[in-house]
Design an enzyme around this catalytic site. Sequence first.
Site, mmCIF file in Angstrom:
data_model
loop_
_atom_site.group_PDB
_atom_site.id
_atom_site.type_symbol
_atom_site.label_atom_id
_atom_site.label_comp_id
_atom_site.label_asym_id
_atom_site.label_seq_id
_atom_site.Cartn_x
_atom_site.Cartn_y
_atom_site.Cartn_z
ATOM 1 N N ASP A 106 -6.230 -3.731 -6.327
ATOM 2 C CA ASP A 106 -5.916 -2.443 -5.701
ATOM 3 C C ASP A 106 -4.471 -1.997 -5.959
ATOM 4 O OD1 ASP A 106 -7.688 -4.278 -4.494
ATOM 5 O OD2 ASP A 106 -7.888 -3.077 -2.696
ATOM 6 N N ASP A 139 0.793 -1.235 0.000
ATOM 7 C CA ASP A 139 0.000 0.000 0.000
ATOM 8 C C ASP A 139 0.822 1.281 0.000
ATOM 9 O OD1 ASP A 139 -2.637 -1.038 -0.060
ATOM 10 O OD2 ASP A 139 -2.395 -1.697 2.015
HETATM 11 N N1 GLY Z 1 -7.424 -1.207 -0.895
HETATM 12 C C1 GLY Z 1 -8.443 -1.753 -0.102
HETATM 13 C C2 GLY Z 1 -9.792 -1.234 -0.407
HETATM 14 O O1 GLY Z 1 -10.047 -0.679 -1.442
HETATM 15 O O2 GLY Z 1 -10.639 -1.422 0.430
#
Ligand code: GLY
Length: 409
Positions: free
Chosen positions: A187, A126
């Site tokens: 993601d 992330d």
């Molecule tokens: N990246 C995690 C979400 O979109 O909840």
Amino acid sequence: MSLTRRTLLTTAAGAAVAAGTLGATNASAADISAPAGAIGTKATFQATLDYALAKLRVVGPAITQFPVITKFEKWTFSADGDWVGGFWPGTLWLSYVAGGGEQFKTLAATSSQNLAPRQTDTGTHDLGFLFYPSWVTAWRLTGEEKWRAGAIKAADSLIQRYNPQGRFIRAWGALSSPKDAGRVIMDTMMNLDLLAFATQQTGDPKYLNIAIEHAKTTQKNFLRPDGSTPHVFDFNATTGAPIGPNTVQGYSPTSAWSRGQAWAIYGFTTMYRRTGDPQFLATARKLADYALSKLTPDNVPVWDYLAPQAPNDVKDASAGAIMACGLMDLAKASKRSSYHDSALRILTALSDTCLTTKSTRAEAILARSTRNRPAEDGIEVSVPYGDYYLIEALLRVLKPQELAKAIGL
Ligand code: GLY
């Protein structure tokens, strides 16, 4: 499909061809658009932005950690930022860009600084979510070297998660743990622009090359023929061989989680912008056309386009905000104005039906977002990425040049 001259001339594209103007923005009858719905005026969007800034002026100064999700309309927080820690400083930087005043610049710098320990976090993919809206934007707006250097350090941490056998960036789990070592999620497409930034700043191609390989692996394995995508795809972490689709936040391995689809639209369009690879543009269009074909007349995405109750199920307004940003970028990249119109319809719907305006308790701006429906966790609440991308979308309409400087469009 072959077009007769009559068909051609009845479309906007045909008219543009006839007038010799093709190549600016155009749309054709074949373009897939959001359902017909109101398109707000600039005044509508300015009113939404004014509401956001007013709310942030009241709520912002008391916030010292990172908002994660609302509970009964009040923010709950994380001290280290979890995966969402970039969005609060990002929201503050964008509020400064919006003309909200110096107070937002000061709050944004303090909040960004609080993310410093995460630069060396190799335990998550992330890092783009964390450092792009915060430190990269901080550097673009202030020119202070520490933000640039920190963002590059975060990119160095992120590339350690690259699996060269499978040509993907591992999403979850400590690098020392075999659990989830072959797990890739949609993601991650949003984390790749941090790598493009690092290559642009250092001149070292290794960062962008990893981003390109990851995007190609995602393109090859996640995309179904109709343009829908699963949330997760698993690989054998040792050999890199594909295993199959899966999900965590979507309904099933064969469904289409709307926020993942929105991350994909935005992420592939960004990768096209950074590389010029037409395959990334074609993929972004396919993803967008699928999502647009699934929107209902209210123009707010359901949480999963293929959940059994869909489209009559809970909403995810954050997916709408992310998708609106991606579609505006895609309109420019593809020179198809219909994507821009669809984005405006979604943004209008968010402004008309998803704001917290009628609540005096609410601390966030955008309501009706869903974090994790299968886990029964955060159903139609507010999330910091909902607010961030709502403001980004508003600035794409109202202050495009200032936004482009801030986030590198
Ligand atoms: N990246 C995690 C979400 O979109 O909840």
